[in-house]
Motif scaffolding. Structure first.
Motif, PDB file in Angstrom:
ATOM      1  N   LEU A  14     -28.101 -62.704 -55.088  1.00 13.79           N
ATOM      2  CA  LEU A  14     -27.596 -62.738 -56.457  1.00 13.79           C
ATOM      3  C   LEU A  14     -26.084 -62.554 -56.399  1.00 13.79           C
ATOM      4  N   TYR A  15     -25.346 -63.597 -56.778  1.00 19.08           N
ATOM      5  CA  TYR A  15     -23.890 -63.606 -56.682  1.00 19.08           C
ATOM      6  C   TYR A  15     -23.236 -62.990 -57.912  1.00 19.08           C
ATOM      7  N   SER A  16     -22.075 -62.375 -57.679  1.00 21.50           N
ATOM      8  CA  SER A  16     -21.215 -61.978 -58.790  1.00 21.50           C
ATOM      9  C   SER A  16     -20.249 -63.111 -59.094  1.00 21.50           C
ATOM     10  N   PRO A  69     -24.802 -69.315 -62.840  1.00 20.95           N
ATOM     11  CA  PRO A  69     -24.462 -70.638 -62.306  1.00 20.95           C
ATOM     12  C   PRO A  69     -24.064 -70.610 -60.838  1.00 20.95           C
ATOM     13  N   ASP A  70     -23.223 -69.640 -60.441  1.00 20.75           N
ATOM     14  CA  ASP A  70     -22.808 -69.570 -59.038  1.00 20.75           C
ATOM     15  C   ASP A  70     -23.988 -69.244 -58.125  1.00 20.75           C
ATOM     16  N   THR A  71     -24.878 -68.368 -58.589  1.00 19.36           N
ATOM     17  CA  THR A  71     -26.054 -68.012 -57.793  1.00 19.36           C
ATOM     18  C   THR A  71     -26.916 -69.229 -57.513  1.00 19.36           C
ATOM     19  N   LEU A  72     -27.114 -70.073 -58.511  1.00 19.96           N
ATOM     20  CA  LEU A  72     -27.990 -71.225 -58.344  1.00 19.96           C
ATOM     21  C   LEU A  72     -27.328 -72.343 -57.546  1.00 19.96           C
ATOM     22  N   ARG A 116     -19.125 -62.445 -54.522  1.00 14.75           N
ATOM     23  CA  ARG A 116     -19.733 -61.426 -53.683  1.00 14.75           C
ATOM     24  C   ARG A 116     -21.222 -61.322 -53.994  1.00 14.75           C
ATOM     25  N   ILE A 117     -21.954 -60.700 -53.070  1.00 17.36           N
ATOM     26  CA  ILE A 117     -23.400 -60.554 -53.211  1.00 17.36           C
ATOM     27  C   ILE A 117     -23.699 -59.179 -53.803  1.00 17.36           C
ATOM     28  N   LEU A 118     -24.192 -59.149 -55.023  1.00 14.48           N
ATOM     29  CA  LEU A 118     -24.589 -57.889 -55.654  1.00 14.48           C
ATOM     30  C   LEU A 118     -25.900 -57.378 -55.063  1.00 14.48           C
ATOM     31  N   CYS A 119     -26.897 -58.254 -55.008  1.00 17.04           N
ATOM     32  CA  CYS A 119     -28.212 -57.908 -54.477  1.00 17.04           C
ATOM     33  C   CYS A 119     -28.744 -59.092 -53.677  1.00 17.04           C
ATOM     34  N   SER A 120     -29.678 -58.813 -52.803  1.00 17.31           N
ATOM     35  CA  SER A 120     -30.408 -59.865 -52.112  1.00 17.31           C
ATOM     36  C   SER A 120     -31.900 -59.559 -52.207  1.00 17.31           C
ATOM     37  N   ILE A 121     -32.717 -60.560 -51.909  1.00 21.59           N
ATOM     38  CA  ILE A 121     -34.160 -60.430 -52.062  1.00 21.59           C
ATOM     39  C   ILE A 121     -34.815 -60.612 -50.698  1.00 21.59           C
TER      40      ILE A 121
END
Length: 262
Positions: free
Chosen positions: A97-99, A80-83, A103-108
């Motif tokens: 991709l948020y935790s 939900p937070d990521t979107l 915080r940002i776990l991964c990015s694309i």
């Protein structure tokens, strides 16, 4: 070791879909590479500044993925937070991709696919058995049917996690769209051989993967596609990185992440 897929090795349609700001990695930086057969599952730790590339070799792949902070696994990917932070319903290049800690776990940074499903979850065992038939290891050995949710649960257990730690995964290479009534359907024409997505780790991340079919895949046959995993040293997102600059929320998310490592 299988040679890594270079930008020039991609099919023309995949090359055309790669964002202009992205650059192929140098094979000299490659850490490891392996194959994830269709239907199988995998897990591992990727350090901050490492990128994991997923490549759909046959155009039939679905990769359900979960992400955790390796230092504190109660912090994990939050759909939900990521979107809502990025005002989107799917993931592609430029997304993060948020935790659940902001915080940002991964990015694309690079994606030739254009749409990765975030809302449909992973296929459970009973639904898989009903759709594809029961095929246990005792009779079918490596041709057994592995459900996506079961695969993620098995990988989670290897790291001291349980089913209660499983959340809504990302389904890479799969596209599900909603009609006017909100009913979801699977876009079977979306996948093509050679499509890839890069996951750049902004934290030390525990990654769980399952290559079982997508829950909405209409194919009646069990034929999940093989995926190539390639990891290399890439560094983290710089000040002018498109993932950081996508929106103000992402800028704050990267700052929160960097403070964690000060």
């Amino acid at each position: 070791m299988t040679p890594p897929i270079r930008f020039e090795d991609l099919p023309p349609l995949a090359r055309a879909a790669v964002p202009a700001h992205s650059t192929p990695y140098s094979p000299d930086l490659l850490l490891w590479e392996e194959s994830l057969p269709g239907g199988c599952h995998w897990s591992g730790v990727l350090r901050r500044g490492t990128t994991l590339r997923l490549t759909d070799l046959e155009g039939r792949a679905n990769v359900s993925a979960l992400f955790y902070n390796f230092e504190e696994k109660s912090e994990r990917y939050n759909m939900p937070d990521t979107l809502k932070a990025q005002h989107t319903a799917f993931l592609t290049a430029g997304c993060a991709l948020y935790s659940d800690m902001g915080r940002i776990l991964c990015s694309i940074p690079m994606d030739s696919c254009g749409w990765h499903d975030t809302v449909c979850g992973a296929l459970p065992q009973d639904a898989m058995d009903a759709k594809y038939g029961v095929a246990r290891y005792q009779a079918h050995r490596n041709a057994m049917h592995r459900a996506g949710l079961e695969g993620l649960a098995i990988e989670a257990a290897k790291w001291g996690l349980s089913r209660r730690d499983l959340v809504a995964p990302v389904n890479f290479f799969s596209k599900a769209v909603a009609d006017g009534e909100g009913r979801l359907s699977f876009d079977g024409a979306h996948r093509r051989p050679g499509q890839l997505v890069d996951l750049r780790c902004e934290m030390n991340v525990l990654v769980l993967l399952s290559a079982a079919p997508h829950p909405l895949d209409p194919s009646p046959d069990w034929a999940p596609g093989e995926v190539r995993l390639s990891a290399w040293r890439s560094g983290t997102a710089g000040a002018d990185d498109p993932c950081r600059l996508r929106c103000d929320e992402n800028g704050r998310g990267f700052i929160n992440t960097e403070r964690f490592f000060l």
